[in-house]
Structures are given as structure tokens and as C-alpha cells.
Design a protein around this motif. Structure first.
Motif, short mmCIF file in Angstrom:
data_model
loop_
_atom_site.label_atom_id
_atom_site.label_comp_id
_atom_site.label_asym_id
_atom_site.label_seq_id
_atom_site.Cartn_x
_atom_site.Cartn_y
_atom_site.Cartn_z
N ALA A 1 15.40 -32.92 0.25
CA ALA A 1 14.33 -33.78 0.52
C ALA A 1 13.47 -32.87 0.93
N GLN A 2 12.18 -33.33 0.20
CA GLN A 2 10.81 -32.40 0.37
C GLN A 2 9.51 -33.23 0.54
N ALA A 3 8.73 -32.67 1.22
CA ALA A 3 7.26 -33.53 1.41
C ALA A 3 7.35 -34.64 2.34
N LEU A 4 8.33 -34.52 3.34
CA LEU A 4 8.45 -35.45 4.20
C LEU A 4 7.30 -35.19 5.40
N HIS A 5 6.34 -36.32 5.47
CA HIS A 5 5.22 -36.36 5.96
C HIS A 5 5.61 -36.96 7.61
N LEU A 6 5.08 -35.93 8.64
CA LEU A 6 5.02 -36.35 9.94
C LEU A 6 3.36 -36.30 10.35
N VAL A 7 2.87 -37.34 10.54
CA VAL A 7 1.70 -37.76 10.80
C VAL A 7 1.43 -37.40 12.41
N VAL A 8 0.39 -36.56 12.63
CA VAL A 8 -0.04 -36.09 14.06
C VAL A 8 -1.49 -36.31 14.21
N SER A 9 -2.20 -36.52 15.39
CA SER A 9 -3.50 -36.75 15.86
C SER A 9 -4.26 -35.37 16.08
N ASP A 10 -3.39 -34.56 16.42
CA ASP A 10 -3.79 -33.06 16.61
C ASP A 10 -2.97 -31.93 16.26
N ILE A 11 -3.04 -31.41 14.88
CA ILE A 11 -2.28 -30.46 14.40
C ILE A 11 -2.03 -29.31 15.04
N ALA B 1 -6.74 -34.20 6.01
CA ALA B 1 -6.67 -32.91 5.19
C ALA B 1 -6.10 -31.55 5.66
N SER B 2 -5.67 -31.52 6.89
CA SER B 2 -4.96 -30.57 7.35
C SER B 2 -3.40 -30.46 7.52
N TYR B 3 -2.79 -29.40 7.19
CA TYR B 3 -1.34 -29.40 7.20
C TYR B 3 -0.65 -28.31 7.92
N ALA B 4 0.61 -28.29 8.17
CA ALA B 4 1.26 -27.31 8.47
C ALA B 4 2.70 -27.56 7.99
N SER B 5 3.40 -26.86 7.67
CA SER B 5 4.78 -27.05 7.00
C SER B 5 6.11 -26.44 7.71
N PHE B 6 7.06 -26.85 7.54
CA PHE B 6 8.72 -26.39 8.32
C PHE B 6 9.58 -26.89 7.40
N SER B 7 10.58 -26.14 7.72
CA SER B 7 12.02 -26.78 7.13
C SER B 7 13.17 -26.69 7.98
N ASP B 8 14.18 -27.83 7.74
CA ASP B 8 15.33 -27.73 8.36
C ASP B 8 16.08 -26.54 7.98
N PRO B 9 17.11 -26.30 8.64
CA PRO B 9 18.01 -25.06 8.09
C PRO B 9 18.64 -25.26 6.83
N ASP B 10 18.68 -26.26 6.04
CA ASP B 10 19.03 -26.62 4.91
C ASP B 10 17.96 -26.53 3.80
N GLY B 11 16.73 -26.64 4.29
CA GLY B 11 15.64 -26.42 3.57
C GLY B 11 14.90 -27.60 3.13
N ASN B 12 15.33 -28.77 3.80
CA ASN B 12 14.71 -30.16 3.60
C ASN B 12 13.01 -29.80 4.27
N GLY B 13 12.21 -30.20 3.68
CA GLY B 13 10.87 -29.71 3.68
C GLY B 13 9.94 -30.63 4.45
N TRP B 14 9.18 -30.41 5.45
CA TRP B 14 8.60 -31.45 6.42
C TRP B 14 7.06 -30.82 6.38
N LEU B 15 6.03 -31.79 6.45
CA LEU B 15 4.57 -31.34 6.56
C LEU B 15 4.26 -32.38 7.72
N LEU B 16 3.46 -31.53 8.75
CA LEU B 16 2.65 -32.20 9.51
C LEU B 16 1.35 -32.53 8.78
N GLN B 17 0.75 -33.45 9.26
CA GLN B 17 -0.40 -33.74 8.39
C GLN B 17 -1.46 -34.66 9.57
#
Length: 188
Positions: free
Chosen positions: A86-96, A141-157
Motif C-alpha cells: 500500500a503506497q501513497a496513502l494520504h493523511l490530510v493535515v491543516s499544518d504540516i 502542495a506541501s508533503y512529508a512521508s513516512f512508512s509503517d514497519p512493513d513499508g506501507n507508504g504514507w504522505l502527510l499533505q
């Protein structure tokens, strides 16, 4: 034809078909070690909704991010997908910056902020990705990324102003500055 007007026409064309709500409520993520994944998502500060076990090796765990109407689910025998796929799972935040700092405080490894020089949604092509926040701090337009221990990829947007799918140039519901910003972020 602009992206916005194409989207508006599509919305009009499908309005009769989608006269009922369809809400994304669960995203299944594949993991290899259910207990390790449970610890990780707990460390994120997400709400544990369910930890169900059956005697036949079946287990379902569900977490919900703060403020989200959509939850994630993982476990044993609930998906055939490869762990970490699972990649590019977006978590939308108001203040990155604040969200990133909170994850760092919780011990989560997360990238430095980045933005895409080619548009409002980041490209898979890393040549468009630039370190740092979007210089104008444009919404989406601004992002930060992290992954869980298995490598599923998350993006803060970072989203500070929501785009509507039916915004047209000259729409009187919005100020000229908002419409210009929307067109600037969706151009290209």
C-alpha cells in the motif's frame, strides 16, 4: 479545456447516478506482523476501534486517525496483498509542520517536508520533488512521508483551503484570489 471544467462536466454527467452517499470508510493495509503493526499505529496516536480474533487464525485490527471518517484495517487472513504494497496513502493535515513535529515527538521516522515543482499533486518522478515547504504554502502542495514497519507508504499533505470540484472561473461564490489560487494550483 481546463481540468476544473472537465471535472465539472463529469460531475454533471454522473449526478443522477450518484444520488446516494458513497463514503470511503475502510482501507485495508497488508502487514506481515500484526502485533508490530498494532504497536506502530498506536504510537501514531490513532484510535484503536477493533481487535477481533477468531480461533482459525483470523484477526482484524482497525484504527482511525484523529478527525478521520476513514479507518485502516489490517490483520491475518484479510488480504492477499503483499505486506508493504500500500503506497501513497494520504493523511490530510491543516499544518504540516505541527503534524510532522507531533509524529517526531512520538518517535515516528518521517521525512523532511517537500513539495512538487510541477503542480498541486506530487509526481512519482522524483525530478519534480524539491526539499522544503511549498514557498507560497499553497494548499495541497506541501508533503512529508513516512512508512509503517512493513513499508506501507504514507504522505502527510497540507490542505489549508479545500478545492471544490465545480469551481469555474468567475464563480461568484469565491473571491478572485481564491479562484486564481485554485487555477494556479491545478494548472499543468
Amino acid at each position: 479545456m481546463s481540468n476544473i471544467s472537465m471535472r465539472s462536466e463529469r460531475t454533471v454527467q454522473t449526478a443522477d447516478v450518484s444520488a446516494f452517499d458513497m463514503k470511503l470508510e475502510i482501507v485495508v493495509i497488508p502487514v506481515s506482523d500484526v502485533d508490530r503493526a498494532k504497536r506502530f499505529y498506536s504510537e501514531l496516536g490513532w484510535r484503536l476501534d477493533l481487535d477481533f480474533k477468531a480461533g482459525d487464525g483470523y484477526r482484524v485490527i482497525q484504527f482511525t486517525p484523529p478527525g478521520s471518517g476513514c479507518s485502516v484495517m489490517f490483520g491475518k487472513n484479510i488480504t492477499a496483498a503483499a505486506p508493504g504494497s500500500a503506497q501513497a496513502l494520504h493523511l490530510v493535515v491543516s499544518d504540516i509542520v505541527a503534524a510532522r513535529n507531533e509524529l517526531l515527538r512520538r518517535g515516528i521516522e518521517i521525512s523532511e517536508p517537500f513539495h512538487d515543482t510541477g503542480g498541486v499533486f506530487h509526481h512519482a518522478d522524483a525530478t519534480c520533488v524539491v526539499s522544503g515547504l511549498n514557498p507560497q504554502r499553497q494548499s495541497y502542495a506541501s508533503y512529508a512521508s513516512f512508512s509503517d514497519p512493513d513499508g506501507n507508504g504514507w504522505l502527510l499533505q497540507e490542505v489549508t483551503m479545500r478545492l471544490s470540484g465545480d469551481i469555474e472561473a468567475g464563480d461568484t461564490r469565491f473571491t478572485n484570489e481564491v479562484v486564481k489560487a485554485i487555477h494556479a494550483t491545478t494548472a499543468g
